[in-house]
Design an enzyme around this catalytic site. Structure first.
Site, PDB file in Angstrom:
ATOM      1  N   LEU A 159      38.835   6.975 107.393  1.00  0.00           N
ATOM      2  CA  LEU A 159      38.796   6.857 108.832  1.00  0.00           C
ATOM      3  C   LEU A 159      39.237   6.171 109.537  1.00  0.00           C
ATOM      4  O   LEU A 159      39.866   5.015 108.947  1.00  0.00           O
ATOM      5  CB  LEU A 159      37.064   6.954 109.087  1.00  0.00           C
ATOM      6  CG  LEU A 159      36.146   7.905 108.480  1.00  0.00           C
ATOM      7  CD1 LEU A 159      34.624   7.438 108.783  1.00  0.00           C
ATOM      8  CD2 LEU A 159      36.504   9.342 109.283  1.00  0.00           C
ATOM      9  N   ASP A 160      39.927   6.311 110.632  1.00  0.00           N
ATOM     10  CA  ASP A 160      40.700   5.479 111.513  1.00  0.00           C
ATOM     11  C   ASP A 160      39.947   4.177 111.755  1.00  0.00           C
ATOM     12  O   ASP A 160      38.370   4.033 111.704  1.00  0.00           O
ATOM     13  CB  ASP A 160      40.925   5.964 112.995  1.00  0.00           C
ATOM     14  CG  ASP A 160      41.919   7.093 112.956  1.00  0.00           C
ATOM     15  OD1 ASP A 160      42.807   7.192 111.882  1.00  0.00           O
ATOM     16  OD2 ASP A 160      41.998   7.838 113.921  1.00  0.00           O
ATOM     17  N   ARG A 161      40.486   3.044 111.943  1.00  0.00           N
ATOM     18  CA  ARG A 161      40.019   1.847 112.051  1.00  0.00           C
ATOM     19  C   ARG A 161      38.850   1.490 113.141  1.00  0.00           C
ATOM     20  O   ARG A 161      37.719   1.120 112.859  1.00  0.00           O
ATOM     21  CB  ARG A 161      40.874   0.668 112.281  1.00  0.00           C
ATOM     22  CG  ARG A 161      40.534  -0.713 112.464  1.00  0.00           C
ATOM     23  CD  ARG A 161      41.619  -1.590 112.890  1.00  0.00           C
ATOM     24  NE  ARG A 161      41.365  -2.940 112.904  1.00  0.00           N
ATOM     25  CZ  ARG A 161      40.559  -3.686 113.734  1.00  0.00           C
ATOM     26  NH1 ARG A 161      40.252  -3.108 114.697  1.00  0.00           N
ATOM     27  NH2 ARG A 161      40.221  -5.008 113.373  1.00  0.00           N
TER      28      ARG A 161
END
Length: 174
Positions: free
Chosen positions: A56-58
């Site tokens: 997942l994105d940061r």
């Protein structure tokens, strides 16, 4: 200088998998740009060797799955590759889609002049996102449900921007 602490919640743990509720502001794997620990490193301190199944994105929160052995990693990676896993998200966007539900089917490609940023392109790798309005909120915001049919980097962020309803808290595409 790795000093920032993150709260995470283990949702499920057995001999094959670890499922965690990923907090925002932490990378899943080591990030060359940050000096903080990544979630994988934090979890490995307590649970031993882990294999990343998906990311997942940061700044994205959500359920994240790690494998605890090579065989589980292989099986889960194939399930993701063959699109046997549903990837469903909720997001608050600025504006409102014209239709209550729809499908965004537009390729994504790197922006050559902006490293780590993507844009839509008919020549890019095909990306498909289904969306459905869940609730209209005040001040021109809308809560939507998003289902990724494909799983490209920044897909939700870029598709929402492309359609004219960017994610409300997205500093890059919003």
């Amino acid at each position: 200088m790795r000093k920032r602490q993150y709260e995470h919640q283990i949702i499920h743990l057995d001999e094959d998998i670890l499922v965690v509720n990923k907090p925002a502001h932490i990378s899943v794997i080591p990030d060359r740009m940050a000096d903080n620990l990544c979630l994988k490193e934090i979890l490995e301190r307590e649970h031993g060797k882990l294999w990343v199944v998906h990311r997942l994105d940061r700044d994205t929160t959500g359920v994240l799955l790690f494998a605890r052995n090579k065989e589980a990693h292989r099986t889960l990676s194939i399930a993701f590759q063959e699109r046997k896993v549903d990837k469903i998200y909720q997001a608050i966007v600025y504006g409102k889609p014209y239709e209550d539900e729809g499908i965004i089917e537009m390729g994504l490609t790197d922006q050559p002049d902006r490293k780590g940023r993507y844009h839509t392109s008919k020549k890019g790798k095909i990306a498909i996102t289904k969306y459905k309005i869940l609730e209209e909120l005040s001040h021109n915001y809308t809560l939507i449900l998003l289902e990724l049919i494909t799983g490209r980097s920044h897909q939700i962020r870029v598709h929402c921007e492309y359609m004219g309803f960017p994610l409300a808290a997205d500093p890059i595409y919003g």
